[in-house]
Design a protein around this motif. Structure first.
Motif, PDB file in Angstrom:
ATOM      1  N   GLU A  70      25.645  48.899  25.348  1.00  0.00           N
ATOM      2  CA  GLU A  70      25.674  48.147  26.601  1.00  0.00           C
ATOM      3  C   GLU A  70      25.038  46.773  26.463  1.00  0.00           C
ATOM      4  N   GLY A  71      24.492  46.455  25.289  1.00  0.00           N
ATOM      5  CA  GLY A  71      23.895  45.145  25.065  1.00  0.00           C
ATOM      6  C   GLY A  71      22.410  45.069  25.337  1.00  0.00           C
ATOM      7  N   LEU A  72      21.723  46.204  25.392  1.00  0.00           N
ATOM      8  CA  LEU A  72      20.286  46.221  25.620  1.00  0.00           C
ATOM      9  C   LEU A  72      19.551  46.144  24.281  1.00  0.00           C
ATOM     10  N   PRO A  73      18.472  45.366  24.194  1.00  0.00           N
ATOM     11  CA  PRO A  73      17.781  45.186  22.908  1.00  0.00           C
ATOM     12  C   PRO A  73      17.105  46.462  22.435  1.00  0.00           C
ATOM     13  N   LEU A  74      17.174  46.713  21.123  1.00  0.00           N
ATOM     14  CA  LEU A  74      16.563  47.898  20.531  1.00  0.00           C
ATOM     15  C   LEU A  74      15.509  47.520  19.496  1.00  0.00           C
ATOM     16  N   VAL A 134      29.622  42.936  31.733  1.00  0.00           N
ATOM     17  CA  VAL A 134      28.410  43.749  31.825  1.00  0.00           C
ATOM     18  C   VAL A 134      27.168  42.868  31.801  1.00  0.00           C
ATOM     19  N   ARG A 135      27.036  42.057  30.748  1.00  0.00           N
ATOM     20  CA  ARG A 135      25.872  41.170  30.632  1.00  0.00           C
ATOM     21  C   ARG A 135      26.094  40.167  29.516  1.00  0.00           C
ATOM     22  N   GLY A 160      28.526  52.687  17.979  1.00  0.00           N
ATOM     23  CA  GLY A 160      28.715  51.567  18.887  1.00  0.00           C
ATOM     24  C   GLY A 160      27.514  50.656  18.978  1.00  0.00           C
ATOM     25  N   THR A 161      26.492  50.878  18.169  1.00  0.00           N
ATOM     26  CA  THR A 161      25.321  50.005  18.151  1.00  0.00           C
ATOM     27  C   THR A 161      25.707  48.658  17.546  1.00  0.00           C
TER      28      THR A 161
END
Length: 297
Positions: free
Chosen positions: A87-91, A53-54, A70-71
């Motif tokens: 999905e690996g996106l920054p929060l 995915v990334r 899943g975070t």
């Protein structure tokens, strides 16, 4: 769930997962020998359709955890705690006011995230948005040296006191130690190297790199030892415990004692992998360059 089945009927003899002697009477926690199924007669690991995915670029990622949604939570090289979507996106990011080494992160119970700084002997409690709830200096309540710590479902905190060889439960609301379990008779004459502590499904799992994984109930009573040695940590998914070894992810069913293995993605060099975390649909493979996110269902 993974759609993996074992097609062969071959069996092997391996150390069993349960101690057969009461902890108070054991010099060294014994194990019995039982039969367990393997993937096939050659012991070949199964494969799953990994989909890259990334890459989360992060120099030398440290302690990490997944919550029930899943975070992903990862301590970076500067000991900031960084939060990512499945999905690996920054929060979000939590930057501590004072530097410290994040030895363990625990986020499973969703509402509270625990960071244990072993060098400062400090607990940091955060909410699910990484806002600070409280900081606790353990030296004010414990005379010894805490090696590992984890969060229980009731927000109490389990501590492994390496100085006194005791498993302790700490209540951050009342700031009191409420339980103590001596480990000297359980450990025996070995020299333990405790690396990880985790509460899961009403049990507490203490990883000793030398002798295996010690299992306690949610009151701190010793139950058994799983003889998987050489581990720094373990993970849990469903009713299985998993760990990384020899270029594959090993799964051990906590109740029927079945074992299976899944190979790492073909584009991953096994020697470069530091740890693996598995979510419901995504897997996170940690190397010195960062965290590679894969879809694996």
């Amino acid at each position: 769930m993974l759609l993996l089945v074992f097609t062969a009927q071959a069996q092997r003899t391996v150390p069993g997962a349960a101690s057969v002697a009461p902890a108070a009477k054991a010099v060294v926690a014994p194990v019995q020998t039982i039969l367990m199924p393997v993937a096939d007669s050659a012991g070949v690991a199964s494969q799953v359709p990994w989909k890259f995915v990334r890459l989360i670029k992060m120099r030398n990622p440290g302690a990490a955890s997944l919550d029930r949604r899943g975070t992903l939570y990862v301590a970076d090289a500067d000991n900031n705690l960084r939060q990512f979507s499945p999905e690996g996106l920054p929060l979000n990011t939590f930057a501590p006011a004072q530097p410290g080494h994040a030895a363990q992160v625990e986020a499973w119970n969703v509402t509270t995230v625990l960071v244990f700084n072993d060098d400062r002997q400090q607990l940091v409690l955060l909410d699910r948005f990484l806002a600070l709830i409280a900081e606790v200096r353990l030296a004010d309540f414990v005379d010894g040296m805490i090696r590992v710590a984890t969060l229980a479902p009731d927000n109490r905190i389990w501590l492994l006191d390496e100085s006194s060889l005791e498993l302790r439960e700490f209540d951050p609301n009342t700031l009191r130690l409420v339980k103590n379990t001596p480990l000297d008779l359980i450990i025996g004459r070995t020299r333990p190297d405790f690396r990880f502590l985790r509460h899961y499904q009403n049990n507490l799992y203490l990883v000793d790199k030398v002798t295996g994984v010690y299992v306690f109930d949610n009151l701190g009573n010793y139950k058994k030892k799983i003889p998987f040695i050489g581990l720094n940590s373990v993970g849990f998914r469903g009713d299985e415990l998993y760990y990384l070894e020899a270029g594959a992810i090993h799964f051990f069913h906590l109740y029927n004692l079945a074992e299976r293995r899944v190979t790492l993605p073909a584009d991953v060099a096994p020697a470069a992998v530091q740890q693996v975390l598995l979510g419901e649909s995504y897997a996170y493979i940690f190397t010195a360059a960062g965290v590679a996110v894969y879809q694996w269902k």
